[in-house]
Design an enzyme around this catalytic site. Structure first.
Site, PDB file in Angstrom:
ATOM      1  N   ASN A 169       0.852  -1.317  -0.013  1.00 34.12           N
ATOM      2  CA  ASN A 169      -0.138   0.161  -0.106  1.00 34.12           C
ATOM      3  C   ASN A 169       0.751   1.086   0.016  1.00 34.12           C
ATOM      4  OD1 ASN A 169      -0.302  -1.562   2.815  1.00 34.12           O
ATOM      5  ND2 ASN A 169      -1.233   0.503   3.282  1.00 34.12           N
ATOM      6  N   ASP A 170       0.800   2.171   1.050  1.00 34.91           N
ATOM      7  CA  ASP A 170       1.433   3.646   0.953  1.00 34.91           C
ATOM      8  C   ASP A 170       2.949   3.492   0.378  1.00 34.91           C
ATOM      9  OD1 ASP A 170      -0.926   3.403   2.265  1.00 34.91           O
ATOM     10  OD2 ASP A 170      -0.244   4.607   3.925  1.00 34.91           O
TER      11      ASP A 170
ATOM     12  N   GLN B 121       4.496   0.497   2.034  1.00 36.23           N
ATOM     13  CA  GLN B 121       3.931  -0.555   3.096  1.00 36.23           C
ATOM     14  C   GLN B 121       3.581  -1.875   2.575  1.00 36.23           C
ATOM     15  OE1 GLN B 121       2.147   0.311   6.369  1.00 36.23           O
ATOM     16  NE2 GLN B 121       4.045   1.338   6.200  1.00 36.23           N
TER      17      GLN B 121
HETATM   18  C1  FRU Z   1      -3.239   4.364   4.668  1.00 36.27           C
HETATM   19  C2  FRU Z   1      -2.837   3.878   5.840  1.00 36.27           C
HETATM   20  C3  FRU Z   1      -2.075   4.876   6.676  1.00 36.27           C
HETATM   21  C4  FRU Z   1      -1.395   3.904   7.689  1.00 36.27           C
HETATM   22  C5  FRU Z   1      -0.953   2.765   6.745  1.00 36.27           C
HETATM   23  C6  FRU Z   1      -1.010   1.147   7.192  1.00 36.27           C
HETATM   24  O1  FRU Z   1      -3.518   3.535   3.509  1.00 36.27           O
HETATM   25  O2  FRU Z   1      -4.063   3.549   6.523  1.00 36.27           O
HETATM   26  O3  FRU Z   1      -2.731   5.822   7.473  1.00 36.27           O
HETATM   27  O4  FRU Z   1      -0.288   4.213   8.102  1.00 36.27           O
HETATM   28  O5  FRU Z   1      -2.172   2.582   5.736  1.00 36.27           O
HETATM   29  O6  FRU Z   1      -0.660   0.212   6.169  1.00 36.27           O
END
Ligand code: FRU
Length: 492
Positions: free
Chosen positions: A46-47, A63
């Site tokens: 993810n991020d 992530q």
């Molecule tokens: C955004 C989020 C962030 C968090 C992360 C966890 O997509 O929810 O706020 O740090 O992903 O993976």
């Protein structure tokens, strides 16, 4: 198959024998592996995190949950590149599992100090009864790439007035101090961003909230980012809990920005204009920026959204990052252009020009599954005109201009394997032609498209899951004529 909480919150070293290897094999065989986007070997990405230029290279973490495609135990996965185009997988950057990040090393950012790269992130923890407590943690990367966590968090407590939804520090340096913005939820369940200051990246002082006029704008602001461009202050964030309004806020969660006079760091007041979305596509979230050594402001984002099942989930992997984009400001709006380094991906070049009148014309030379396509379209009476791509017998993704509505439209209703249908299959944004001209710049990869319209004025980012055989490119005009001039470069 959905995983149980216990399965989701496993570290990679807690995998069953052979589990990781078979997940990797499964992902490898997926027909939707991307050709030139950053994607996980297996598991869920993810991020983007910790985007920075350090020791002659760009570093970009993301992530990552290795053991499935749910949102489980998050790591920072490390990639690096000398040219923003070819990325090297460097393996795990930050592993969770310590006392302050027992349930995930959540999002954060990076900054160089004294020859080291400081990685500031949110340590996610859960009590046995699943109460969340976030810590803001620090890890330090040496020039050789070795990363060590500091033993103690640098911010232990959530300041009074905020809930445990308190995360995603984005750090920068100004006037000899370090600052970070953190995404927060007020006790009244509204989202905001707060500011901390530090002399040394270790001692952090809570300054207070960034003073915006958005007192009730969603229930949580994730992944804030603040920077200045040509003397303008820009606050990016990803608000959760917005209600759709016409063409706006159609995705489950949004990402956008405010511009205004630079934030006064002593009283934190930010006088800004309206919130604008960064991207009009279906799959775009949690962008992060960094500054290149030559001063350019670069941004990348997660090409995906939380809480949505994607077709590759069955293939043991999910999501990718967007291409890096260069930001500039024009008339108070952010303009996004693909970074110029991406021309390195240009292989075999094909040009095609044609006048289309009340028809759909297939251009065999433009076909493909991974390419860059730049098309200038001069309107000449047509009410609607545009491009169908990844087109096959039953499939096509369509980007077109609707002159009566004055809008650019992305339609993925026939893009291939469908998903997220509850959020609709069309996205629109108002856009003006330039002397009757529309410029569409597409980056098509095996399972995605990024559209840059009118030289970065609007972007649409979307995952699509067509069959391999759906390679066609068709140009069309309805209700009159349009003149197309297209150049395609196959991705090499
Ligand atoms: C955004 C989020 C962030 C968090 C992360 C966890 O997509 O929810 O706020 O740090 O992903 O993976």
């Amino acid at each position: 198959m959905k995983m149980s909480r216990a399965q989701l919150y496993r570290r990679i070293d807690q995998a069953e024998e052979g589990e990781w290897e078979s997940l990797k094999r499964l992902a490898e065989q997926s027909p939707w592996r991307q050709k030139y986007h950053i994607q996980p070997v297996a598991g869920l990405l993810n991020d983007p995190n910790g985007f920075a230029f350090y020791e002659g290279e760009y570093h970009l973490f993301y992530q990552w949950f290795p053991l499935g495609t749910g949102h489980g135990m998050k790591y920072w996965y490390h990639t690096s590149s000398s040219d923003l185009v070819h990325w090297k997988n460097r393996g795990i950057g930050i592993a969770p599992g310590g006392p302050f990040d027992s349930h995930g090393a959540f999002s954060g950012s990076a900054i160089e100090k004294d020859g080291k790269l400081y990685l500031m992130y949110t340590g996610n923890t859960r009590s046995p009864d699943w109460i969340r407590h976030p810590f803001q943690c620090m890890a330090v990367m040496e020039p050789d790439g070795a990363i060590t966590k500091l033993e103690q968090p640098v911010i232990l407590k959530v300041p009074r007035g905020y809930t445990d939804h308190f995360r995603d520090p984005k750090v920068w340096k100004a006037d000899g101090s370090y600052y970070c913005v953190i995404g927060a939820q007020r006790l009244d369940m509204t989202g905001s961003a707060v500011l901390f200051r530090s002399p040394d990246l270790r001692q952090w002082h809570f300054e207070g909230e960034i003073g915006t006029s958005l007192k009730s704008f969603g229930y949580m602001w994730e992944c804030p980012d603040y920077f200045e461009l040509d003397g303008t202050g820009i606050l990016l964030f990803s608000p959760q809990g917005m209600t759709p309004q016409g063409d706006r806020f159609r995705n489950i969660y949004q990402s956008g920005y405010l511009t205004g006079k630079p934030i006064n760091l002593s009283d934190r007041e930010f006088h800004h204009g309206e919130f604008r979305e960064l991207d009009y596509g279906f799959d775009y979230y949690a962008p992060q920026t960094t500054q290149a050594p030559d001063g350019r402001r670069l941004m990348t984002a997660w090409m995906g959204l939380p809480e949505i099942d994607y077709p590759t989930d069955d293939h043991g992997w999910a999501h990718c990052l967007t291409l890096p984009r260069e930001l500039s400001l024009e008339n108070g709006r952010l303009i996004q252009r693909p970074v110029r380094e991406l021309t390195k991906l240009r292989g075999c070049k094909t040009e095609a020009g044609t006048v289309v009148k009340d028809e759909t014309v297939s251009i065999a030379e433009l076909a493909g599954t991974a390419y860059e396509l730049l098309v200038h379209i001069q309107e000449d009476g047509a009410d609607r005109f545009g491009i169908e791509f990844r087109a096959g017998r039953h499939e096509r993704t369509v980007i077109y201009y609707d002159r009566k509505e004055g809008k650019l439209v992305l339609d993925r209703s026939l893009s291939g394997q469908s998903f997220a249908l509850e959020y609709g299959t069309e996205r629109k944004c108002p856009l003006q032609l330039r002397d009757g001209m529309l410029i569409l710049h597409l980056f098509v990869d095996i399972s995605s498209v990024e559209v840059f319209a009118n030289d970065g004025e609007a972007t649409f980012t979307a995952r699509i899951f067509p069959e391999r055989e759906s390679t066609g490119v068709n140009l069309f005009a309805e209700g009159g004529k349009a003149v197309f001039d297209a150049v395609k470069w196959d991705t090499q």
